[in-house]
Design an enzyme around this catalytic site. Structure first.
Site, PDB file in Angstrom:
ATOM      1  N   GLN A 126       0.848  -1.198   0.000  1.00  0.00           N
ATOM      2  CA  GLN A 126       0.000   0.000   0.000  1.00  0.00           C
ATOM      3  C   GLN A 126       0.880   1.244   0.000  1.00  0.00           C
ATOM      4  O   GLN A 126       1.584   1.502   0.985  1.00  0.00           O
ATOM      5  CB  GLN A 126      -0.900   0.011   1.246  1.00  0.00           C
ATOM      6  CG  GLN A 126      -1.824   1.211   1.309  1.00  0.00           C
ATOM      7  CD  GLN A 126      -2.536   1.345   2.640  1.00  0.00           C
ATOM      8  OE1 GLN A 126      -2.097   0.777   3.643  1.00  0.00           O
ATOM      9  NE2 GLN A 126      -3.619   2.077   2.670  1.00  0.00           N
ATOM     10  N   GLU A 248     -10.812  -0.775   5.144  1.00  0.00           N
ATOM     11  CA  GLU A 248      -9.677  -1.075   6.011  1.00  0.00           C
ATOM     12  C   GLU A 248     -10.106  -0.996   7.477  1.00  0.00           C
ATOM     13  O   GLU A 248      -9.745  -1.805   8.295  1.00  0.00           O
ATOM     14  CB  GLU A 248      -8.557  -0.061   5.737  1.00  0.00           C
ATOM     15  CG  GLU A 248      -7.298  -0.276   6.561  1.00  0.00           C
ATOM     16  CD  GLU A 248      -6.266   0.848   6.378  1.00  0.00           C
ATOM     17  OE1 GLU A 248      -5.090   0.563   6.440  1.00  0.00           O
ATOM     18  OE2 GLU A 248      -6.653   2.007   6.181  1.00  0.00           O
ATOM     19  N   SER A 373      -5.104   7.383  12.498  1.00  0.00           N
ATOM     20  CA  SER A 373      -4.730   7.418  13.921  1.00  0.00           C
ATOM     21  C   SER A 373      -5.986   7.537  14.803  1.00  0.00           C
ATOM     22  O   SER A 373      -7.030   8.021  14.348  1.00  0.00           O
ATOM     23  CB  SER A 373      -3.770   8.571  14.195  1.00  0.00           C
ATOM     24  OG  SER A 373      -4.500   9.778  14.254  1.00  0.00           O
TER      25      SER A 373
HETATM   26  C1  LIG Z   1       3.382   0.255  11.595  1.00  0.00           C
HETATM   27  C2  LIG Z   1       2.754   1.121  10.547  1.00  0.00           C
HETATM   28  C3  LIG Z   1       2.431   0.572   9.323  1.00  0.00           C
HETATM   29  C4  LIG Z   1       1.893   1.379   8.313  1.00  0.00           C
HETATM   30  N1  LIG Z   1       1.659   0.823   7.092  1.00  0.00           N
HETATM   31  C5  LIG Z   1       1.314   1.625   6.064  1.00  0.00           C
HETATM   32  C6  LIG Z   1       1.245   1.099   4.734  1.00  0.00           C
HETATM   33  O1  LIG Z   1       1.471  -0.090   4.485  1.00  0.00           O
HETATM   34  N2  LIG Z   1       0.945   1.944   3.732  1.00  0.00           N
HETATM   35  C7  LIG Z   1       0.667   3.266   3.945  1.00  0.00           C
HETATM   36  O2  LIG Z   1       0.371   3.965   2.992  1.00  0.00           O
HETATM   37  N3  LIG Z   1       0.728   3.795   5.199  1.00  0.00           N
HETATM   38  C8  LIG Z   1       1.056   3.002   6.255  1.00  0.00           C
HETATM   39  N4  LIG Z   1       1.148   3.532   7.534  1.00  0.00           N
HETATM   40  C9  LIG Z   1       0.951   4.969   7.705  1.00  0.00           C
HETATM   41  C10 LIG Z   1      -0.194   5.355   8.575  1.00  0.00           C
HETATM   42  O3  LIG Z   1      -1.405   5.276   7.874  1.00  0.00           O
HETATM   43  C11 LIG Z   1       0.122   6.785   9.078  1.00  0.00           C
HETATM   44  O4  LIG Z   1       1.214   6.656   9.972  1.00  0.00           O
HETATM   45  C12 LIG Z   1      -1.046   7.402   9.778  1.00  0.00           C
HETATM   46  O5  LIG Z   1      -2.026   7.747   8.833  1.00  0.00           O
HETATM   47  C13 LIG Z   1      -0.657   8.652  10.598  1.00  0.00           C
HETATM   48  O6  LIG Z   1       0.062   9.554   9.816  1.00  0.00           O
HETATM   49  P1  LIG Z   1       1.476  10.142  10.274  1.00  0.00           P
HETATM   50  O7  LIG Z   1       2.324   9.002  10.727  1.00  0.00           O
HETATM   51  O8  LIG Z   1       1.979  11.002   9.155  1.00  0.00           O
HETATM   52  O9  LIG Z   1       1.194  11.040  11.534  1.00  0.00           O
HETATM   53  P2  LIG Z   1       0.616  12.520  11.548  1.00  0.00           P
HETATM   54  O10 LIG Z   1      -0.550  12.631  10.664  1.00  0.00           O
HETATM   55  O11 LIG Z   1       1.759  13.468  11.358  1.00  0.00           O
HETATM   56  O12 LIG Z   1       0.115  12.616  13.035  1.00  0.00           O
HETATM   57  C14 LIG Z   1       0.971  12.907  14.142  1.00  0.00           C
HETATM   58  C15 LIG Z   1       0.089  13.022  15.383  1.00  0.00           C
HETATM   59  O13 LIG Z   1      -0.846  14.102  15.218  1.00  0.00           O
HETATM   60  C16 LIG Z   1      -2.175  13.615  15.375  1.00  0.00           C
HETATM   61  N5  LIG Z   1      -3.087  14.289  14.449  1.00  0.00           N
HETATM   62  C17 LIG Z   1      -2.908  14.459  13.107  1.00  0.00           C
HETATM   63  N6  LIG Z   1      -3.979  15.090  12.571  1.00  0.00           N
HETATM   64  C18 LIG Z   1      -4.862  15.305  13.579  1.00  0.00           C
HETATM   65  C19 LIG Z   1      -6.145  15.899  13.658  1.00  0.00           C
HETATM   66  N7  LIG Z   1      -6.762  16.377  12.584  1.00  0.00           N
HETATM   67  N8  LIG Z   1      -6.742  15.955  14.875  1.00  0.00           N
HETATM   68  C20 LIG Z   1      -6.128  15.443  15.987  1.00  0.00           C
HETATM   69  N9  LIG Z   1      -4.912  14.872  15.977  1.00  0.00           N
HETATM   70  C21 LIG Z   1      -4.285  14.800  14.792  1.00  0.00           C
HETATM   71  C22 LIG Z   1      -2.098  12.134  15.042  1.00  0.00           C
HETATM   72  O14 LIG Z   1      -3.125  11.399  15.606  1.00  0.00           O
HETATM   73  C23 LIG Z   1      -0.746  11.764  15.636  1.00  0.00           C
HETATM   74  O15 LIG Z   1      -0.834  11.531  17.016  1.00  0.00           O
HETATM   75  C24 LIG Z   1       1.645   2.747   8.561  1.00  0.00           C
HETATM   76  C25 LIG Z   1       1.951   3.302   9.819  1.00  0.00           C
HETATM   77  C26 LIG Z   1       2.500   2.506  10.797  1.00  0.00           C
HETATM   78  C27 LIG Z   1       2.856   3.134  12.124  1.00  0.00           C
END
Ligand SMILES: Cc1cc2nc3c(=O)[nH]c(=O)nc-3n(C[C@H](O)[C@H](O)[C@H](O)COP(=O)(O)OP(=O)(O)OC[C@H]3O[C@@H](n4cnc5c(N)ncnc54)[C@H](O)[C@@H]3O)c2cc1C
Length: 388
Positions: A126, A248, A373
């Site tokens: 993905q 999902e 998240s």
């Molecule tokens: C182990 C793992 C596997 C994954 N596998 C895949 C994969 O196979 N393919 C893929 O495409 N993605 C994958 N992901 C990505 C995952 O979908 C993202 O990590 C997730 O969407 C969060 O985005 P970010 O890490 O950029 O955090 P951010 O969006 O930067 O968030 C950082 C913090 O801010 C908070 N936050 C952000 N926006 C808001 C809001 N509007 N209101 C309140 N709080 C907020 C979040 O909850 C979090 O605590 C994976 C992630 C992990 C950890």
């Protein structure tokens, strides 16, 4: 509330139980029960056996291997897989790209990809998230420029994806890419299928806190992708992504697996439960919360009409991952000092579950981040369910 299955549904459950416990190799089911990391071969083997029995993609359209089951039957299937310690069908194939291609792909794409996807002959990854586009996914910057010349019509892809789960095994990756930079950000995104052996695709491992190699970065440098690999219409990728992410979330509340670990934890705790009322209370509380979640999961699946996920699926994601993490924490506490020995090898005197307790706990920190998240799920619940 006591749920009693009809004789037909009870027979259906028996049929699944028999298949799962007799056809899937014991060694694979033991690895799941012991919370070991599965090899690629184990995941592929289990998935293929499930597909042979018609149990890998039962929720797809019947034309492509779906079974036309009721929501309750699908729920029983999901629960029984977990109860029997069978690895779930690879989610990228069965719950993500498969349903998208079936719903929005061209006839050629369906014929080329769906049977191979159902049978895990193609391992999909993905490619959605990017370093600055996780929760705010629509900000993604990987570009796909449309080019048409004597070598044909194609997209030239440049950019970086991150957190690509098991991307080291991927044959193909389904990506969201920016195809129009000049419109509202959601309106300029397309859904592209990319062969990971194409020149210019590089997969790099990300080291994790539990020591495992589960996620990767994927880089695209002038990657040439045939135009026929675009799914649906140009710049409609955001709609397909929303459809996919909704699916999902439905599968993301692992009630059966969490119940199983909790039941094992009771065995591991042994006499401690009787000796320590506080520990006993933690078990009771978690069991009750899991039961409540199970009933909610049933209600949600019964209300998902026309393949459109019910907004309450966010509740499942939120509560399901919270409980999964709480149970993993309980196991660490039960393991006591043994929980520190996460590096203990096979020759150690420690019980395997003790040595696995901390890596499993650390690994599950991810559950409240991926699949949207938990903070973001709370926003969805506040807006769409509570109307705040
Ligand atoms: C182990 C793992 C596997 C994954 N596998 C895949 C994969 O196979 N393919 C893929 O495409 N993605 C994958 N992901 C990505 C995952 O979908 C993202 O990590 C997730 O969407 C969060 O985005 P970010 O890490 O950029 O955090 P951010 O969006 O930067 O968030 C950082 C913090 O801010 C908070 N936050 C952000 N926006 C808001 C809001 N509007 N209101 C309140 N709080 C907020 C979040 O909850 C979090 O605590 C994976 C992630 C992990 C950890």
């Amino acid at each position: 509330m006591h749920l009693k299955l009809s004789p037909e549904d009870a027979a259906f459950r028996e049929e699944l139980r028999t298949y799962f416990t007799t056809e899937i190799p014991q060694e694979i089911r033991d690895a799941v029960a012991q919370r070991r990391e599965l090899t690629k071969e184990q995941i592929v083997t289990a998935h293929k056996i499930l597909n042979k029995g018609g149990y890998a993609v039962p929720h797809w359209p019947t034309e492509w291997g779906g079974r036309g089951w009721t929501d309750l039957q699908r729920h029983i299937w999901h629960e029984e897989l977990q109860r029997a310690n069978v690895p779930l069908p690879l989610v990228f194939n069965s719950s993500m790209v498969g349903p998208v291609i079936a719903a929005f792909g061209s006839q050629e794409q369906k014929e080329k990809f769906l049977p191979a996807t159902a049978n895990l002959d193609i391992w999909w990854s993905q490619g959605f998230s990017e370093p600055d586009a996780g929760s705010d996914l629509a900000s993604l910057r990987t570009t796909a420029e449309y080019v048409e010349d004597e070598s044909g019509a194609r997209f030239v892809v440049n950019g970086q994806k991150t957190w690509t789960t098991l991307g080291q095994y991927g044959d193909w990756i389904f990506c969201l890419v920016r195809t129009d930079p000049d419109v509202k950000k959601q309106a300029g995104i397309s859904f592209l299928l990319i062969d990971m052996t194409t020149p210019g695709v590089t997969v790099r491992p990300i080291e994790l806190i539990d020591g495992g190699h589960e996620v990767n970065e994927v880089w695209f440098e002038d990657v040439q992708v045939p135009a026929e690999n675009l799914v649906g219409e140009l710049n409609r990728g955001w709609d397909y992504a929303k459809f996919l992410l909704g699916n999902e979330r439905v599968g993301v509340a692992p009630v059966g697996a969490t119940k199983r670990v909790l039941a094992s934890a009771k065995e591991w705790a042994g006499d401690l439960v009787a000796e320590d009322p506080f520990l006993a209370a933690r078990f009771v509380e978690l069991e009750n919360e899991l039961l409540a979640l199970e009933l909610t999961a049933l209600r949600v699946s019964a209300n998902s009409a026309d393949g459109k996920p019910h907004p309450a699926s966010s509740v499942l994601k939120l509560k399901g991952t919270e409980l999964q993490q709480a149970v993993s924490e309980l196991v660490v506490d039960i393991a006591g000092p043994g929980a520190i020995a996460s590096g203990a090898g096979e020759g150690s005197d420690l019980e395997h579950w003790q040595a696995r307790s901390t890596p499993a706990y650390l690994n599950l920190r991810k559950a409240s981040i991926y699949g949207g998240s938990n903070e973001v799920q709370r926003q969805i619940i506040a807006r769409t369910i509570l109307g705040l």
